[in-house]
Structures are given as C-alpha cells and as structure tokens.
Design an enzyme around this catalytic site. Structure first.
Site, mmCIF file in Angstrom:
data_model
loop_
_atom_site.group_PDB
_atom_site.id
_atom_site.type_symbol
_atom_site.label_atom_id
_atom_site.label_comp_id
_atom_site.label_asym_id
_atom_site.label_seq_id
_atom_site.Cartn_x
_atom_site.Cartn_y
_atom_site.Cartn_z
ATOM 1 N N ASP A 25 39.376 -27.396 2.039
ATOM 2 C CA ASP A 25 38.944 -28.665 2.643
ATOM 3 C C ASP A 25 37.784 -28.476 3.621
ATOM 4 O O ASP A 25 37.660 -29.210 4.602
ATOM 5 C CB ASP A 25 40.119 -29.359 3.361
ATOM 6 N N LYS A 28 33.329 -28.359 0.541
ATOM 7 C CA LYS A 28 32.561 -27.646 -0.488
ATOM 8 C C LYS A 28 31.950 -28.593 -1.512
ATOM 9 O O LYS A 28 30.834 -28.392 -1.969
ATOM 10 C CB LYS A 28 33.473 -26.648 -1.239
ATOM 11 N N GLY A 52 40.756 -30.539 -4.320
ATOM 12 C CA GLY A 52 40.313 -31.930 -4.197
ATOM 13 C C GLY A 52 38.927 -31.922 -3.599
ATOM 14 O O GLY A 52 38.763 -31.645 -2.417
ATOM 15 N N HIS A 53 37.919 -32.159 -4.429
ATOM 16 C CA HIS A 53 36.544 -32.092 -3.947
ATOM 17 C C HIS A 53 35.969 -33.503 -3.858
ATOM 18 O O HIS A 53 35.795 -34.179 -4.868
ATOM 19 C CB HIS A 53 35.702 -31.197 -4.865
ATOM 20 N N GLN A 236 39.849 -24.182 -2.970
ATOM 21 C CA GLN A 236 40.662 -23.761 -1.810
ATOM 22 C C GLN A 236 39.775 -22.959 -0.843
ATOM 23 O O GLN A 236 38.592 -23.221 -0.765
ATOM 24 C CB GLN A 236 41.894 -22.952 -2.248
HETATM 25 P P1 IMP Z 1 49.494 -24.535 -4.456
HETATM 26 O O1 IMP Z 1 48.079 -24.092 -4.656
HETATM 27 O O2 IMP Z 1 49.743 -25.938 -4.958
HETATM 28 O O3 IMP Z 1 50.480 -23.547 -4.964
HETATM 29 O O4 IMP Z 1 49.743 -24.621 -2.863
HETATM 30 C C1 IMP Z 1 49.767 -23.446 -2.057
HETATM 31 C C2 IMP Z 1 49.113 -23.710 -0.714
HETATM 32 O O5 IMP Z 1 47.719 -23.905 -0.904
HETATM 33 C C3 IMP Z 1 49.611 -24.957 0.023
HETATM 34 O O6 IMP Z 1 49.599 -24.690 1.407
HETATM 35 C C4 IMP Z 1 48.576 -26.007 -0.328
HETATM 36 O O7 IMP Z 1 48.501 -27.015 0.669
HETATM 37 C C5 IMP Z 1 47.324 -25.150 -0.324
HETATM 38 N N1 IMP Z 1 46.253 -25.696 -1.148
HETATM 39 C C6 IMP Z 1 46.139 -25.646 -2.487
HETATM 40 N N2 IMP Z 1 45.005 -26.218 -2.890
HETATM 41 C C7 IMP Z 1 44.361 -26.629 -1.785
HETATM 42 C C8 IMP Z 1 43.095 -27.255 -1.536
HETATM 43 O O8 IMP Z 1 42.305 -27.533 -2.450
HETATM 44 N N3 IMP Z 1 42.799 -27.510 -0.231
HETATM 45 C C9 IMP Z 1 43.615 -27.151 0.780
HETATM 46 N N4 IMP Z 1 44.787 -26.552 0.610
HETATM 47 C C10 IMP Z 1 45.164 -26.287 -0.671
#
Ligand code: IMP
Length: 428
Positions: A25, A28, A52-53, A236
């Site tokens: 977040d 990017k 989520g972009h 991420q």
């Molecule tokens: P997962 O990727 O759904 O397995 O989540 C694992 C961790 O990564 C959690 O803390 C999510 O909130 C975080 N996370 C996954 N994708 C994103 C992203 O695009 N932005 C921020 N946090 C993310």
C-alpha cells in the site's frame, strides 16, 4: 550519488522494477501507471489478487488486483508471469470491469502457462486456517494465496497449462480434492469443495483463456532483444516477503526484486533500475509487528488524511512514522537504485515529523523505535510539481531520508493524480 547509479541514460534503463519498501500500500499503482508511458510492457511476477493497486487518471479511480497497472495505456502489453498465483474467476471479473469502462484487455494480456491456479479449496483452506489460528491469525486477505503457494511448493498444484488436457486435469483434481477435503472436513470441520465448483472456476473459462496463454519468458526475451523497455510491477511490500519479512506475518511469495528472475524468467543481470516506493509515513494491514505504529492523534491524522483503508479488503490500515531502520535493510536486500516518496502531502500541517532511525531492544524481547524528530511544515505540498516549490521543511525531511538510505529520492508523489508528481531525475 555514485556515477554508475545515475539515471536518465535512456539507453541503459530498459528493465525497470517497482518494489514496495514496507508492508504494501505504498502507492505503487500510480507510479507504475506513470512510468508505463515509456515502456512496451508491464509484468507482474509474484503474488495474486491479494494486491490492490489504485490508479486515479483525470479524476477516475480504477482498482486493479491482478492485471498489471499498465493496462490503462492502450499500446502497452501486460504480462502475468509464472510466479503469480492465478484465480481465474477473479481475473475475468477484473477483465469485464475494465471492458465495461471501455478498456481493451484481451489482446494485450499474456498469462504464463506455468501460473499456479488458485482453486476454491485454497480459499476454503485460507479461511479455515485463519479461523483455527484464532488470535494468532495472520490477517490474510482470504483470497487463497498461501494455500495455493503451498500446493505449488508441494508439487501437487495445478497450473494454467493443466487446463489444456481435460483427462489429466480431472485425474489430478480428484487426488488434490481428496487430500484437501479430508483436511477441510475432518480437521477444520468445514464444508468440502466439489469437483463441479473446481471445474466452474477453471475449465469453464478455457475457451476465453486460450488466446491469452503464452510463453512469458520468451516474450520478455524478445522485448529485450528488440531494445524495448519493460516495467516489473511488484505487489505487496518487502517486509511482507516470505523470507525477509516479519515472518510469520507475511504473504506467501517473495515480494523483493530477487523474485523477478524466478517469477517471470528475466535473469538478474538484466535489471537496470530498481525503484523502491516508500510512503512518507508507514502503514500496515493485518496482524504482525509494526514498531513505529501510532495510537495517538497523529496516527488518526495519518489514517484520516491518508484515507488509509485497504484497497482489497477495505480494512482500516494501521499508521505510524516512517521506519527508515527497516528501510535501510530493504535498500540492501533489493539493491534499490532510488526511492519514490508517496503521499508526502498527508504530513502537511503537522508541528513535527519523526523518522525511526534505530530500534532499542529490551530484556523482555520488546523493541521500541528510536526517533529523530524534524520540524513539520504548515504549507501545503499537495499537487506541487517542482522540488524547489515544496515547503522548505518537507525538503529537509526528504533530504534526510536520502542521506540515511544512501540512495537518491528520484520521485515524489504529492497527490493521487498522475500529474501530481515531482520527477527529480528521469528513470526511463
Ligand atoms: P495473504 O497475502 O492474503 O496471505 O495475506 C498475508 C498478509 O499480507 C496479510 O497481513 C495481508 O494483509 C498482507 N497483504 C497481502 N497483500 C497485500 C497488499 O497488497 N497490501 C498490503 N498488505 C497485503
């Protein structure tokens, strides 16, 4: 700044990488979209639709989860590499949303045949595992990301290419379902997943998928031979990396620049510029350590002014001061060339701003941040387009980040729109 790190040599920076430096977040999407003006292709190489972009172009907001942010530029190819876990129904949801907004997608999107598939049982497992963990939960996005990567590493996962042989697909699916349904029913006490649900989430889309399936590695090699520029879009952030992040509170992929080679087949020597996207303060969604998190009025200011709610799950983001101590490690592990500081305007109006420059470890294992405090600025930085027009103290803040990290701040974002950007040095 070392001479060999100078940017702006348009013959040199052909393969440019964008990486989030903290927990995702960082903004990017906007920067990728901006840099896309000068490239032939944009590539995703890890993660899935957990990302989520958010892009704002002329006031119109688009949120992308899986499709590379270059899609809004009509001449740019968008490639999804083998390192991305693919949820086919979610891919089509996104394609249709873009098409409804008048964006042509299918002729420009290539999906690697080796993408692991996210199937309905992965989502069921993700939800069940989190429930089972109770207050030790990771706080995942519930999109099945972790279980899909587990199947990949366990060498039992389905890949996109498996859809091309229906008989083999059914054979593999029966075996996988037996194993996962046993866990779902017997261990987690959850509903089993049916074969029909799996086929509806995969094979049912085959005809639409076929024209988009391709050899991403060869496509990228061809672009390189032709001297065309390519942008690699990280999802991420580095501190969510499965190896280098705040384990176990991480995602299940490598989110750092090293993942590009394994995630789409471009060798490490072919990367020319690696840009770290850093928010002017730090945020985190989900559980896990966050040394600079603020629970006071400044934390509320950052959350409210920065609209800090997750683009994928809508969850409120935790907010705190910029963690440069972590950032220094991230500069190292990604061999970052330069930084882009985003959402600088959110700090406008604060009396003082702080930067975490060290951690103090206590005997009980707790760590507390050590801060350097700088004067804040009351003038607005929002929408500023030239570095020298930024409030003086905002410039001091940026210069300090640069000095602490040992790399230049090449880009500054002062608002959500493409136009609200300061490009100190050209990157492409
Ligand atoms: P997962 O990727 O759904 O397995 O989540 C694992 C961790 O990564 C959690 O803390 C999510 O909130 C975080 N996370 C996954 N994708 C994103 C992203 O695009 N932005 C921020 N946090 C993310």
């Amino acid at each position: 700044m070392p001479e060999d790190r100078l940017v702006g040599d348009s013959m040199k920076n052909k393969n440019v990488v964008v990486i989030g430096t903290h927990w995702g977040d960082e903004g990017k999407g906007k920067i990728v979209d901006l840099l896309t003006e000068s490239v032939a292709a944009v590539v995703r190489f890890q993660g899935g639709h957990n990302a989520g972009h958010t892009l704002v172009v002329e006031g119109n907001k688009t949120v992308l989860h899986l499709i590379p942010s270059g899609i809004l530029h009509p001449t740019v190819q968008c490639l999804i590499g083998n390192g991305v876990v693919l949820s086919i129904p979610d891919l089509f949801k996104e394609i249709k949303e873009l098409e409804e907004a008048g964006v042509e997608v299918r002729n420009r999107l290539m999906l690697s045949l080796d993408c692991p598939l996210i199937m309905p049982y992965h989502i069921a497992l993700d939800v069940s595992v989190e429930k089972e963990r109770g207050n030790r939960k990771i706080g995942t996005t519930g999109r099945g990301i972790g279980p899909a990567y587990e199947d990949k590493v366990g060498r039992r996962g389905l890949r996109l290419r498996d859809l091309l042989d229906e008989q083999q697909l059914l054979f593999k699916l029966e075996g996988i379902l037996k194993q996962h349904n046993f866990m779902l029913e017997q261990y987690y006490g959850a509903e089993p997943v049916t074969l029909e649900a799996c086929l509806a989430a995969s094979l049912a889309y085959l005809d639409e998928l076929k024209p988009m399936m391709g050899d991403v590695l060869s496509q990228l090699a061809m672009l390189r031979r032709n001297g065309q520029a390519v942008l690699f879009e990280g999802a991420q952030g580095a501190l969510l990396d499965i190896d280098h992040g705040t384990y176990p509170f991480v995602t299940s992929s490598n989110t750092t620049a090293g993942a590009i080679s394994s995630g789409c087949g471009v060798g490490p020597l072919h990367l020319d510029y690696i840009l770290g996207i850093t928010k002017a303060y730090t945020t985190r969604v989900g559980e896990g350590p966050f040394p600079t998190e603020l629970h006071d009025s400044v934390g509320i200011h950052l959350a409210e002014k920065g609209h800090e709610f997750g683009a994928t799950t809508g969850r409120p983001r935790r907010c705190g001061w910029l963690d440069v101590c972590a950032l220094q490690r991230v500069v190292e592990m990604n061999s970052l060339t330069g930084l882009c500081i985003t959402k600088l305007d959110v700090l406008d109006g604060l009396d003082s701003v702080a930067i975490c420059v060290d951690y103090q470890e206590h005997s009980d294992g707790q760590i507390t941040p050590v801060y350097e405090t700088l004067a804040g600025w009351q003038e607005a930085s929002v929408g500023v387009k030239q570095y020298q027009d930024l409030p003086q103290n905002a410039q001091v803040y940026l210069d300090r980040i640069e000095a602490l990290c040992g790399i230049p701040v090449d880009v500054i974002s002062t608002g959500p729109d493409r136009a609200e950007t300061i490009l100190k040095r050209p990157i492409l």
